[in-house]
Scaffold this motif. Structure first.
Motif, PDB file in Angstrom:
ATOM      1  N   ASP A 141     -29.742 -46.454 -25.377  1.00  0.00           N
ATOM      2  CA  ASP A 141     -29.199 -46.944 -24.002  1.00  0.00           C
ATOM      3  C   ASP A 141     -27.833 -46.725 -24.109  1.00  0.00           C
ATOM      4  OD1 ASP A 141     -31.735 -47.436 -23.085  1.00  0.00           O
ATOM      5  OD2 ASP A 141     -31.855 -49.449 -23.460  1.00  0.00           O
ATOM      6  N   ASP A 142     -27.229 -47.197 -25.215  1.00  0.00           N
ATOM      7  CA  ASP A 142     -25.672 -47.141 -25.242  1.00  0.00           C
ATOM      8  C   ASP A 142     -25.421 -45.785 -25.060  1.00  0.00           C
ATOM      9  OD1 ASP A 142     -25.237 -49.833 -24.895  1.00  0.00           O
ATOM     10  OD2 ASP A 142     -24.988 -50.132 -27.123  1.00  0.00           O
ATOM     11  N   ASP A 146     -25.681 -44.073 -21.800  1.00  0.00           N
ATOM     12  CA  ASP A 146     -24.763 -44.418 -20.861  1.00  0.00           C
ATOM     13  C   ASP A 146     -23.451 -43.904 -20.964  1.00  0.00           C
ATOM     14  OD1 ASP A 146     -26.887 -46.325 -19.606  1.00  0.00           O
ATOM     15  OD2 ASP A 146     -25.955 -48.004 -20.591  1.00  0.00           O
ATOM     16  N   GLU A 147     -23.213 -43.533 -22.266  1.00  0.00           N
ATOM     17  CA  GLU A 147     -21.724 -42.845 -22.316  1.00  0.00           C
ATOM     18  C   GLU A 147     -21.619 -41.588 -21.961  1.00  0.00           C
ATOM     19  OE1 GLU A 147     -20.878 -43.257 -26.539  1.00  0.00           O
ATOM     20  OE2 GLU A 147     -20.789 -45.458 -26.435  1.00  0.00           O
ATOM     21  N   ARG A 148     -22.859 -41.218 -21.432  1.00  0.00           N
ATOM     22  CA  ARG A 148     -23.054 -39.450 -20.640  1.00  0.00           C
ATOM     23  C   ARG A 148     -22.386 -39.282 -19.537  1.00  0.00           C
ATOM     24  NH1 ARG A 148     -23.720 -37.738 -24.843  1.00  0.00           N
ATOM     25  NH2 ARG A 148     -23.648 -35.590 -24.473  1.00  0.00           N
ATOM     26  N   ASP A 193     -35.802 -41.723 -26.186  1.00  0.00           N
ATOM     27  CA  ASP A 193     -35.973 -43.026 -25.084  1.00  0.00           C
ATOM     28  C   ASP A 193     -37.190 -42.800 -24.520  1.00  0.00           C
ATOM     29  OD1 ASP A 193     -34.749 -45.034 -23.437  1.00  0.00           O
ATOM     30  OD2 ASP A 193     -34.755 -43.394 -21.908  1.00  0.00           O
TER      31      ASP A 193
END
Length: 89
Positions: free
Chosen positions: A83-84, A87-89, A57
């Motif tokens: 990004d996806d 974001d799941e973290r 990133d």
């Protein structure tokens, strides 16, 4: 993490290496591709995987344009995957 998305991330970044991209962008993309290759199999501990995704990133944040529309599309797809996953973290 889904191995399929990690493999797709690597494929998108590898595809930029096949395109006539601007020199500075090419260096950044080469670094991002190397890190993505390292995580493509998804066999790393979660904390290491998260760290490498954050690194990708950060590297991609240095790429504004590649001067090639197709490569730009691959960069955008790679950014969306990163990004996806983050974001799941």
């Amino acid at each position: 993490m889904t191995d399929e998305r990690l493999q797709a991330l690597h494929r998108h970044l590898a595809e930029t290496g096949e395109r006539p991209v601007e020199r500075t962008a090419s260096r950044w993309l080469g670094e991002a591709e190397a890190v993505a290759a390292d995580i493509a199999d998804g066999e790393l501990p979660e904390d290491v995987l998260a760290e490498r995704l954050t690194t990708i990133d950060h590297i991609l944040s240095h790429v504004d344009s590649t001067d090639d529309a197709i490569a730009d599309n691959h960069v955008e797809a790679a950014r969306e995957i990163v990004d996806d996953l983050l974001d799941e973290r």
